[in-house]
Design a protein around this motif. Structure first.
Motif, short mmCIF file in Angstrom:
data_model
loop_
_atom_site.label_atom_id
_atom_site.label_comp_id
_atom_site.label_asym_id
_atom_site.label_seq_id
_atom_site.Cartn_x
_atom_site.Cartn_y
_atom_site.Cartn_z
N MET A 145 0.86 -1.17 0.00
CA MET A 145 0.00 0.00 0.00
C MET A 145 0.90 1.23 0.00
O MET A 145 1.87 1.31 0.74
CB MET A 145 -0.91 0.00 1.22
N THR A 183 1.13 5.47 0.27
CA THR A 183 0.46 6.66 0.80
C THR A 183 1.11 7.89 0.19
O THR A 183 2.33 8.06 0.28
CB THR A 183 0.57 6.71 2.34
N THR A 187 -3.28 -0.82 -3.63
CA THR A 187 -4.13 0.22 -3.08
C THR A 187 -3.28 1.45 -2.79
O THR A 187 -2.18 1.33 -2.24
CB THR A 187 -4.81 -0.24 -1.77
N VAL A 232 -3.37 5.23 -0.94
CA VAL A 232 -4.07 6.11 0.00
C VAL A 232 -3.65 7.54 -0.28
O VAL A 232 -2.46 7.86 -0.31
CB VAL A 232 -3.75 5.74 1.47
N THR A 260 -3.69 11.52 0.86
CA THR A 260 -3.78 12.27 2.11
C THR A 260 -3.82 13.77 1.84
O THR A 260 -3.37 14.25 0.80
CB THR A 260 -2.57 11.97 3.02
N PRO A 264 -5.58 10.74 5.90
CA PRO A 264 -6.11 10.01 4.74
C PRO A 264 -7.49 10.52 4.35
O PRO A 264 -8.34 10.75 5.22
CB PRO A 264 -6.18 8.56 5.21
N ALA A 296 -8.83 9.53 0.84
CA ALA A 296 -9.40 8.67 -0.20
C ALA A 296 -8.48 7.49 -0.45
O ALA A 296 -7.27 7.57 -0.23
CB ALA A 296 -9.59 9.46 -1.48
N ASP A 297 -9.07 6.41 -0.92
CA ASP A 297 -8.32 5.23 -1.34
C ASP A 297 -8.54 5.02 -2.82
O ASP A 297 -9.68 5.07 -3.29
CB ASP A 297 -8.80 3.98 -0.60
N VAL A 339 -8.48 2.18 -5.39
CA VAL A 339 -8.49 0.72 -5.37
C VAL A 339 -8.87 0.21 -6.75
O VAL A 339 -9.51 0.93 -7.53
CB VAL A 339 -9.49 0.16 -4.32
#
Length: 88
Positions: A1, A3, A25, A27, A29, A34, A36-37, A39
Motif C-alpha cells: 500500500m 500513501t 491500493t 491512500v 492524504t 487520509p 481517499a483510497d 483501489v
C-alpha cells in the motif's frame, strides 16, 4: 500500500493508475490525514436476470402471472373497519 499527498498524486497520476490496475491500493492524504483510497475497480454484483430467465427456459419452467382474485377491486363492506377481527 502506498500513501501519497494529493499534490504528489497529481503529478504521478498515470503511474498510480498503473499500480492500482495491478492490484495495489493507494491512500491519498491531505495535511497528513487520509482522505481517499484508490483501489482496483470491481464490477458490482447483483441479480443476473438474463441468467435466471435462461435457467427457467432450460428447465422448462413457465412463469405464470400472479393470481389476482376476481373481486379484488370490489368495494369493502361498510363495517369493515369497525367490526372485530375474526381471530381476536
Amino acid at each position: 500500500m502506498v500513501t501519497l499527498s494529493l499534490e504528489e498524486a497529481a503529478s504521478e497520476l498515470a503511474d498510480l493508475t498503473r499500480r492500482v490496475e495491478a492490484g495495489e491500493t493507494v491512500v491519498l492524504t491531505r495535511a497528513g490525514w487520509p482522505i481517499a483510497d484508490l483501489v482496483p475497480h470491481r464490477p458490482r454484483g447483483g441479480i443476473d436476470f438474463e441468467a435466471g430467465e435462461a435457467y427457467l427456459r432450460e428447465n422448462g419452467i413457465v412463469r405464470q402471472p400472479g393470481f389476482i382474485a376476481p373481486d379484488f377491486d370490489d368495494p369493502l363492506p361498510e363495517d369493515f373497519l369497525t367490526r372485530p377481527h375474526p381471530g381476536a
